[in-house]
Design a protein around this motif. Structure first.
Motif, PDB file in Angstrom:
ATOM      1  N   GLY B 315     -34.753  20.112  55.884  1.00  0.00           N
ATOM      2  CA  GLY B 315     -34.297  18.804  56.379  1.00  0.00           C
ATOM      3  C   GLY B 315     -33.347  18.936  57.545  1.00  0.00           C
ATOM      4  N   LEU B 316     -32.437  19.910  57.469  1.00  0.00           N
ATOM      5  CA  LEU B 316     -31.450  20.088  58.555  1.00  0.00           C
ATOM      6  C   LEU B 316     -32.140  20.391  59.879  1.00  0.00           C
ATOM      7  N   GLU B 317     -33.259  21.092  59.795  1.00  0.00           N
ATOM      8  CA  GLU B 317     -33.955  21.491  61.011  1.00  0.00           C
ATOM      9  C   GLU B 317     -34.799  20.370  61.597  1.00  0.00           C
ATOM     10  N   SER B 318     -35.101  19.334  60.769  1.00  0.00           N
ATOM     11  CA  SER B 318     -36.079  18.328  61.200  1.00  0.00           C
ATOM     12  C   SER B 318     -35.648  17.583  62.467  1.00  0.00           C
ATOM     13  N   ALA B 319     -34.343  17.567  62.742  1.00  0.00           N
ATOM     14  CA  ALA B 319     -33.802  16.897  63.944  1.00  0.00           C
ATOM     15  C   ALA B 319     -34.108  15.402  63.958  1.00  0.00           C
ATOM     16  N   VAL B 324     -32.158  14.856  58.427  1.00  0.00           N
ATOM     17  CA  VAL B 324     -30.847  15.513  58.299  1.00  0.00           C
ATOM     18  C   VAL B 324     -29.995  14.791  57.254  1.00  0.00           C
ATOM     19  N   THR B 325     -30.034  13.443  57.279  1.00  0.00           N
ATOM     20  CA  THR B 325     -29.276  12.705  56.260  1.00  0.00           C
ATOM     21  C   THR B 325     -29.827  13.032  54.872  1.00  0.00           C
ATOM     22  N   GLY B 326     -31.157  13.065  54.777  1.00  0.00           N
ATOM     23  CA  GLY B 326     -31.783  13.405  53.495  1.00  0.00           C
ATOM     24  C   GLY B 326     -31.333  14.769  53.018  1.00  0.00           C
ATOM     25  N   ALA B 327     -31.253  15.720  53.945  1.00  0.00           N
ATOM     26  CA  ALA B 327     -30.826  17.072  53.568  1.00  0.00           C
ATOM     27  C   ALA B 327     -29.396  17.054  53.027  1.00  0.00           C
ATOM     28  N   LEU B 328     -28.537  16.281  53.689  1.00  0.00           N
ATOM     29  CA  LEU B 328     -27.130  16.257  53.250  1.00  0.00           C
ATOM     30  C   LEU B 328     -26.976  15.528  51.910  1.00  0.00           C
ATOM     31  N   SER B 404     -41.363  15.384  61.523  1.00  0.00           N
ATOM     32  CA  SER B 404     -41.203  16.460  62.497  1.00  0.00           C
ATOM     33  C   SER B 404     -42.229  17.586  62.323  1.00  0.00           C
ATOM     34  N   HIS B 405     -42.718  17.781  61.073  1.00  0.00           N
ATOM     35  CA  HIS B 405     -43.726  18.829  60.836  1.00  0.00           C
ATOM     36  C   HIS B 405     -44.869  18.255  60.012  1.00  0.00           C
ATOM     37  N   PRO B 406     -45.758  17.486  60.630  1.00  0.00           N
ATOM     38  CA  PRO B 406     -46.805  16.841  59.818  1.00  0.00           C
ATOM     39  C   PRO B 406     -47.710  17.820  59.093  1.00  0.00           C
ATOM     40  N   GLN B 407     -47.930  19.012  59.666  1.00  0.00           N
ATOM     41  CA  GLN B 407     -48.864  19.929  58.998  1.00  0.00           C
ATOM     42  C   GLN B 407     -48.163  20.713  57.897  1.00  0.00           C
ATOM     43  N   LEU B 408     -47.104  21.440  58.282  1.00  0.00           N
ATOM     44  CA  LEU B 408     -46.419  22.267  57.294  1.00  0.00           C
ATOM     45  C   LEU B 408     -45.584  21.421  56.333  1.00  0.00           C
ATOM     46  N   GLY B 409     -45.129  20.278  56.836  1.00  0.00           N
ATOM     47  CA  GLY B 409     -44.230  19.433  56.037  1.00  0.00           C
ATOM     48  C   GLY B 409     -44.850  18.973  54.741  1.00  0.00           C
ATOM     49  N   LYS B 484     -26.885  16.404  68.839  1.00  0.00           N
ATOM     50  CA  LYS B 484     -26.763  17.722  69.459  1.00  0.00           C
ATOM     51  C   LYS B 484     -28.154  18.366  69.605  1.00  0.00           C
ATOM     52  N   LEU B 485     -28.936  18.294  68.527  1.00  0.00           N
ATOM     53  CA  LEU B 485     -30.272  18.895  68.572  1.00  0.00           C
ATOM     54  C   LEU B 485     -31.177  18.144  69.535  1.00  0.00           C
ATOM     55  N   ARG B 486     -31.065  16.814  69.517  1.00  0.00           N
ATOM     56  CA  ARG B 486     -31.947  16.017  70.376  1.00  0.00           C
ATOM     57  C   ARG B 486     -31.637  16.214  71.846  1.00  0.00           C
ATOM     58  N   SER B 487     -30.329  16.265  72.149  1.00  0.00           N
ATOM     59  CA  SER B 487     -29.954  16.414  73.558  1.00  0.00           C
ATOM     60  C   SER B 487     -30.510  17.737  74.100  1.00  0.00           C
ATOM     61  N   THR B 488     -30.598  18.732  73.214  1.00  0.00           N
ATOM     62  CA  THR B 488     -31.166  20.009  73.646  1.00  0.00           C
ATOM     63  C   THR B 488     -32.689  19.950  73.627  1.00  0.00           C
TER      64      THR B 488
END
Lengths: 459, 505
Positions: B315-319, B324-328, B404-409, B484-488
């Motif tokens: 979840g943290l990686e999903s950006a 990310v909220t779900g992960a937390l 964010s990961h439709p196949q692996l997700g 932060k992740l999105r801006s990158t």
């Protein structure tokens, strides 16, 4: 009207919470209180649903939405919590409220002095809440909540006689099937959020049921429809997920009646009818529904004829009718499907409830007829040649080789993978105590318990 | 940075240290337990006070004093929403564990171990200095690694202890090396306080692949991500279940990603985190399949934990905000529910006088109905069933990951479904399937156990029914990470297949 809709759905949930809190604090209400609470709740829900129907009709409303605001949200994702009543949901709600209430009234005597009396009624309330939530949810998101609640109560009631291993194994099987197919519903909800930007009926569909159309691009309809069909097939025990239904008969008869004759198995049909605009936009998914339904109907009628006990026979009879309902939905005969569901649920509930008295009924009928009724000998299977009849009989006895196929090609394969992984784990993990060794087993545990009990008694 | 009106963070860290020293000096176990409870309550109150101040203000709250340590004067402790919630959660779980744990588990050495662990985790959560964070990390790992009493198991026990020591020490070494590299790189870039977390978060460091790789290695070791999962299984199986449960439920690995890896090195994180996410997803599936043939309840619990904790990384990686909220939120759910499950399991073990195996049905619900209900609700929360906080967490996590990961997700809901089956199997094997008649004198949950477990379960259920408050708080911690992740990612990250599909439409 919005408040009434909310009260109808919330009432069983509130009673369940009340009963659970009472039990947790150490007070178990008497049988009379529990039964009365149940009857009052469902009389209120039934009368309330009927009143809602007439109120909507008098106001010329085809659908009613009670928006409770987002349950929670994160960024652009909102979990819509709105209740919804229309010409599809109201019959299902009325059916639920009436049949659950009737089952409550019936179970008052049927389960009198049963150690699980309180547990049964608490779970019945939770089931009623879950079912009403499925049928009155305003979005697929909220529908999932009810769907899962119905699933878990169903499993807990299959394991009602938890002191025997068979009901517990049956419950585990049912749960595995439910959870496996629920992935379809979860993924469909995600896909809907992505493609339709919402999982709320009022935003996804235009018009009122049954004349609705899609409000988003139909290009994604096949994917979403197939995911929904997976979920519906699991809940309604369609091929290839039908193996759980006979196992679910391990629960008490009233719960079998309300879950597998009346409400829970028909939740799948509701899902398909509710998502009908999506299904209609995908001929492939509609064809799949027809195919699944036809196969299930054929399977159900074949296996049912070779069943030796009444409840299993009834479960396969349910399967046959559910298959036919699926065919009707796939062919777009929506009203026929709704009428079929109502008739089937009511008839099947009655049959399940009479099942324990079947022999008594049988003798009564024969007595009334003045002697044994002659067998007609007119069975459909007689149209087949003898060799084929034998082959079909063997197939029916083994329930269409359903479990064998599942165990050999799916569970067996998974188990072999797990075995290989365990062998691999042993290479790098430290040796571990084996739970099957004598010092860990049941006998030693019992010795330990006895020892502790004696020590405590001495103290 | 806003200033705290009182050094709440220092007190939160020092109270358990004081408690541990006091326990060392006392001889009475009952007094030691009382002292431990008092010190953890103080720590919890300070954490709550910081959260209370943080909620309306947002941003970072720092201690009122600064300490010159390897650079310019910087506050040693600072806390943002993530740290505050983590600290409140961890101290609460520690308090409930001490309150509910069987008396035989809370002798003086175990209590000290627990208090040092609480202090160390608190240091990691609120540290503003990377070296201090490293010290906390090491202090958290060492009590479990070096005080793991497995002497009764002979050679196998020694090997087990060695494994735990090796993995946890490797994690400390990896983190230490990462921090030193990062500090050197920051110093070379002319940053005045090269080890100050706040300074590093505000400056954008270019490069640093090696330090990032070492950080990830520390995460893999600590979180028990495949192939380093064996230590968690062994610690649950052979060590003190409750202490091991508390250590892993600090979720130091996920915290390191959210607090250091993403904010300090977002440009590397955006490229490297998908790899970690895929490994975590694989770990989930691996644990789910491995659990199929597992029979020891402690190990099933460990497998459930490792699998569900791995999904936090996914979840943290999903950006995505939802992911990310779900992960937390899932972090909170995993920590609370596995603590409830571990407590119930340990209470059963102490009642029956042995570690239980599930080769056969044990049918304990007959004698321990309340423990059975606590176990069932805690377990259902862990696997995301409705009526508990697990459902919103799972819902957000699945939405974010599939987006964010439709196949692996899709592996995430599949693995979660398998975990749900394992959970129910564990419950059934322990509590159902048999009539137990010879346990008449063994009590169901006694008052203190019932109180502690009720708090945990009530938390999961009440916030499950009204999750908005807790999700909003976690969302406010998640948004800076996503930004932060999105801006990158706008600059560097390729579009996911589903995003490409949307772009076409």
């Amino acid at each position: 009207m919005e408040t009434l809709l909310m009260a109808i759905v919330a009432a069983p949930g509130a009673v369940f919470l009340l009963l659970s809190l009472a039990w947790l604090t150490g007070w178990t209400p008497s049988e009379r209180i529990v039964a009365r609470l149940t009857v009052i709740t469902y009389v209120f829900a039934s009368v309330g649903t009927l009143s809602l129907f007439f109120l909507m009709r008098s106001h010329g409303l085809l659908q009613l939405s009670a928006n409770l605001g987002p349950w929670f949200s994160a960024g652009s994702y909102h979990f819509a919590s709105s209740l919804f009543a229309d010409r599809l949901s109201l019959p299902y709600m009325l059916l639920t409220a009436t049949l659950v209430g009737l089952i409550g009234a019936f179970s008052r005597r049927y389960l009198h002095r049963d150690p699980g009396y309180f547990r049964f009624f608490a779970l019945l309330q939770l089931f009623g809440f879950g079912s009403l939530l499925i049928f009155s949810a305003g979005s697929f998101d909220l529908l999932i909540v009810g769907w899962e609640v119905v699933g878990i109560t169903s499993v807990l009631l299959v394991a009602f006689f938890y002191q025997r291993p068979e009901p517990v194994r049956g419950a585990l099987y049912v749960f595995a099937m439910y959870r496996g197919t629920d992935i379809g519903l979860l993924s469909a909800a995600v896909a809907l959020h992505h493609f339709a930007r919402s999982a709320s009926y009022s935003e996804m569909f235009r018009g009122a049921w049954p004349n609705q159309s899609l409000n988003f691009d139909a290009g994604s309809a096949t994917l979403i429809a197939i995911l929904l069909v997976l979920a519906a097939a699991g809940k309604s025990a369609q091929i290839p997920f039908s193996g759980w239904l006979p196992r679910a008969m391990e629960g008490p008869t009233p719960s079998s009646a309300v879950f597998y004759g009346a409400i829970a198995v028909h939740a799948g049909t509701y899902l398909l009818l509710r998502a009908h605009p999506i299904l209609a936009a995908s001929p492939a998914a509609s064809a799949l529904v027809v195919l699944i339904g036809a196969l299930t109907a054929a399977h159900g009628t074949m296996v049912g004829r070779a069943c030796a006990d009444a409840k299993t026979y009834l479960s396969y009879a349910s399967l046959t009718q559910l298959g036919i309902i699926f065919v009707e939905i796939g062919l777009g005969l929506k009203w026929l499907a709704v009428i079929h569901v109502m008739g089937h649920a009511a008839t099947r509930t009655l049959q399940f409830l009479r099942a324990p008295s079947m022999l008594h009924d049988f003798h009564q009928i024969h007595s009334a007829a003045g002697g044994h009724l002659a067998a007609t000998g007119a069975h459909y299977e007689t149209v087949f040649p003898g060799a084929m009849r034998n082959w079909l009989y063997r197939l029916a006895i083994d329930r269409g080789h359903h479990d064998t196929i599942l165990e050999r090609f799916f569970l067996g394969a998974l188990d072999r993978v797990a075995q290989a992984l365990h062998a691999m784990e042993r290479i790098w993990s430290p040796p571990r105590p084996d739970t099957d060794k004598p010092e860990w087993n049941q006998e030693v545990l019992q010795l330990n318990w006895k020892e502790q009990s004696t020590t405590r008694a001495r103290q | 940075m806003n200033q705290l009106p009182f050094p709440f963070l220092s007190v939160a860290v020092l109270a358990p240290v004081g408690g541990a020293l006091a326990v060392l000096r006392t001889r009475s176990v009952r007094l030691a337990r009382l002292l431990a409870l008092i010190s953890v309550v103080i720590s919890l109150l300070c954490a709550l006070a910081t959260l209370w101040i943080e909620i309306p203000r947002g941003g970072v709250l720092a201690e009122p004093w600064a300490v010159p340590l390897l650079g310019a004067a910087q506050p040693l402790f600072a806390a943002d929403m993530l740290s505050c919630i983590g600290l409140v959660l961890f101290t609460s779980l520690a308090l409930l564990t001490i309150a509910a744990a069987p008396r035989r588990d809370l002798n003086r050495p175990r209590l000290q171990q627990l208090l040092w662990l609480i202090a160390a985790v608190a240091v990691v959560y609120v540290s503003n200095h990377l070296l201090l964070l490293l010290a906390g990390w090491a202090l958290a790992a060492l009590p479990i690694a070096f005080a793991n009493n497995t002497s009764e198991d002979g050679a196998a026990g020694t090997r087990a202890t060695l494994l735990i020591k090796a993995v946890l020490t490797a994690g400390v070494v990896a983190l230490g090396a990462a921090i030193v590299l990062l500090g050197n790189q920051a110093a070379a870039a002319g940053i005045v306080s090269p080890y100050s977390l706040q300074t590093l978060r505000q400056s954008s460091l270019a490069g640093g692949q090696w330090s990032f790789a070492l950080l990830m290695l520390a995460v893999l070791f600590t979180k028990g991500i495949f192939p380093f999962h064996s230590w968690v299984l062994t610690a649950f199986d052979r060590g003190s279940l409750l202490n091991a449960n508390l250590l892993v439920n600090a979720h130091l690995g996920a915290f390191l990603i959210a607090k250091v890896a993403i904010p300090v090195m977002p440009s590397i994180a955006i490229g490297a985190l998908p790899v970690l996410s895929d490994v975590a997803l694989f770990t989930m599936c691996y644990m789910a399949v491995l659990a199929l043939r597992e029979r020891a309840p402690r190990r099933i619990l460990a497998l459930l934990f490792v699998g569900q904790a791995s999904s936090i990384l996914v979840g943290l990686e999903s950006a995505t905000e939802a992911g990310v909220t779900g992960a937390l939120v899932h972090w909170i759910v995993v920590a609370s529910s596995t603590t409830a499950l571990a407590i119930v399991l340990r209470l059963i073990e102490t009642r029956v006088g042995a570690r239980v195996g599930t080769a056969q049905f044990l049918g304990l619900a007959n004698r321990f109905p309340r423990l059975a209900v606590f176990f069932l609700i805690g377990g259902l929360a862990l696997v995301g069933l409705p009526g508990t906080l697990g459902l919103p967490a799972e819902d957000l996590l699945i939405h974010g990951t599939l987006e964010s990961h439709p196949q692996l997700g899709i592996a995430l809901p599949i693995a979660t479904a398998l975990f749900a089956c394992h959970m129910l199997r564990l419950f059934s094997m322990l509590f159902l399937g048999k009539k137990t008649s010879n346990l008449a004198l063994l009590p169901d949950a006694v008052l203190r156990e019932r109180a502690a477990l009720t708090v945990l379960i009530a938390f999961l259920v009440l916030f499950g029914m009204a999750p908005a408050w807790i999700i909003d708080r976690q969302a406010s911690a998640a948004i800076p990470l996503v930004e932060k992740l999105r801006s990158t990612s706008h600059r560097e990250r390729p579009l996911t297949p589903i995003a490409r599909l949307t772009a076409k439409q």
